[in-house]
Scaffold this motif. Structure first.
Motif, PDB file in Angstrom:
ATOM      1  N   LEU A  99      37.935  54.035 106.369  1.00 44.31           N
ATOM      2  CA  LEU A  99      37.241  55.103 105.651  1.00 44.31           C
ATOM      3  C   LEU A  99      37.759  56.468 106.099  1.00 44.31           C
ATOM      4  N   SER A 100      37.993  56.623 107.381  1.00 42.67           N
ATOM      5  CA  SER A 100      38.510  57.887 107.903  1.00 42.67           C
ATOM      6  C   SER A 100      39.915  58.179 107.360  1.00 42.67           C
ATOM      7  N   ARG A 101      40.783  57.169 107.369  1.00 39.91           N
ATOM      8  CA  ARG A 101      42.149  57.350 106.839  1.00 39.91           C
ATOM      9  C   ARG A 101      42.129  57.731 105.363  1.00 39.91           C
ATOM     10  N   ARG A 102      41.126  57.289 104.649  1.00 45.59           N
ATOM     11  CA  ARG A 102      41.019  57.611 103.218  1.00 45.59           C
ATOM     12  C   ARG A 102      40.319  58.949 102.981  1.00 45.59           C
ATOM     13  N   GLY A 103      40.025  59.662 104.068  1.00 40.11           N
ATOM     14  CA  GLY A 103      39.394  60.973 103.938  1.00 40.11           C
ATOM     15  C   GLY A 103      37.935  60.909 103.540  1.00 40.11           C
ATOM     16  N   LEU A 104      37.253  59.818 103.886  1.00 37.84           N
ATOM     17  CA  LEU A 104      35.872  59.628 103.460  1.00 37.84           C
ATOM     18  C   LEU A 104      34.841  59.951 104.538  1.00 37.84           C
ATOM     19  N   ASP A 105      35.289  60.546 105.650  1.00 32.12           N
ATOM     20  CA  ASP A 105      34.334  61.019 106.658  1.00 32.12           C
ATOM     21  C   ASP A 105      33.441  62.063 105.995  1.00 32.12           C
ATOM     22  N   GLY A 106      32.151  61.933 106.177  1.00 31.81           N
ATOM     23  CA  GLY A 106      31.219  62.865 105.551  1.00 31.81           C
ATOM     24  C   GLY A 106      30.899  62.519 104.106  1.00 31.81           C
ATOM     25  N   VAL A 107      31.556  61.491 103.570  1.00 30.64           N
ATOM     26  CA  VAL A 107      31.305  61.056 102.195  1.00 30.64           C
ATOM     27  C   VAL A 107      30.608  59.699 102.208  1.00 30.64           C
ATOM     28  N   LEU A 108      31.190  58.762 102.972  1.00 32.17           N
ATOM     29  CA  LEU A 108      30.604  57.432 103.122  1.00 32.17           C
ATOM     30  C   LEU A 108      30.393  57.134 104.602  1.00 32.17           C
ATOM     31  N   GLN A 109      29.394  56.352 104.856  1.00 27.55           N
ATOM     32  CA  GLN A 109      29.113  55.887 106.214  1.00 27.55           C
ATOM     33  C   GLN A 109      29.090  54.361 106.180  1.00 27.55           C
ATOM     34  N   LEU A 110      29.583  53.755 107.248  1.00 26.34           N
ATOM     35  CA  LEU A 110      29.585  52.302 107.342  1.00 26.34           C
ATOM     36  C   LEU A 110      28.563  51.865 108.379  1.00 26.34           C
TER      37      LEU A 110
END
Length: 185
Positions: A99-110
């Motif tokens: 998720l972090s590599r896809r730039g989804l920090d702050g967008v999705l949480q696992l």
């Protein structure tokens, strides 16, 4: 040990969500999204990190490709290959990295749930561990914006964890077993 099929595993997770998570109010935010049909259930039968991470990436894309009013969260059930809790934890770390590599920090949480989950400072049989136990290893994708809205609406969100541990310890092992939220035989 017999491995459940995808349909059985998803049915187990749906029963757990209804009876334990919502029924015991372990997550006060779950009832509304479930009632509105905004929870998506998916299963990945692959037992490799690469296969599961591929499925997680697809599910993240599908979640973000829909309006939150239609799909707010996704539960990805893993009925094969991740019975070992430590191995599953490694998978969760890799999922966070994806998720972090896809730039989804702050967008999705696992978030994650596992049938053998136990807190580092708790005995394995402590009923409080049931707060993070599900019938099958499960990866939970949540929208950060939805989490933020839910926390704003619930003034003491940090108290949920402690209240859940107390509730589950009071319920005890017998009470948890009576919920019938384990994996189907």
């Amino acid at each position: 040990m017999t491995t459940p099929d995808s349909a059985s595993a998803i049915a187990d997770i749906q029963r757990w969500l209804k009876r334990a998570v919502i029924g015991l109010n372990l997550c006060p935010f779950a009832k509304a999204v479930q009632a509105k049909g905004q929870v998506h259930f998916a299963s990945c039968d692959d037992d490799s990190f690469a296969g599961v991470l591929d499925a997680l990436g697809r599910e993240a894309g599908a979640l973000l490709g829909m309006d939150s009013a239609e799909r707010d969260t996704t539960l990805l059930v893993l009925p094969r290959g991740f019975d070992d809790f430590l191995l599953f934890n490694d998978l969760v770390r890799e999922g966070d990295r994806l998720l972090s590599r896809r730039g989804l920090d702050g967008v999705l949480q696992l978030a994650s749930f596992h049938p053998r989950f136990h807190f580092a400072d708790a005995a394995e049989d402590d009923p409080g561990n049931n707060s993070n136990r599900a019938p099958h290893p499960t990866l939970h994708l949540l929208r950060e914006a939805s989490i933020d809205r839910a926390v704003e609406a619930f003034p003491d969100a940090e108290a949920i964890f402690g209240a859940n541990i107390g509730k589950l310890r009071a319920l005890g092992a017998e009470g948890w077993a009576a919920l019938d939220v384990g994996a189907s035989p």
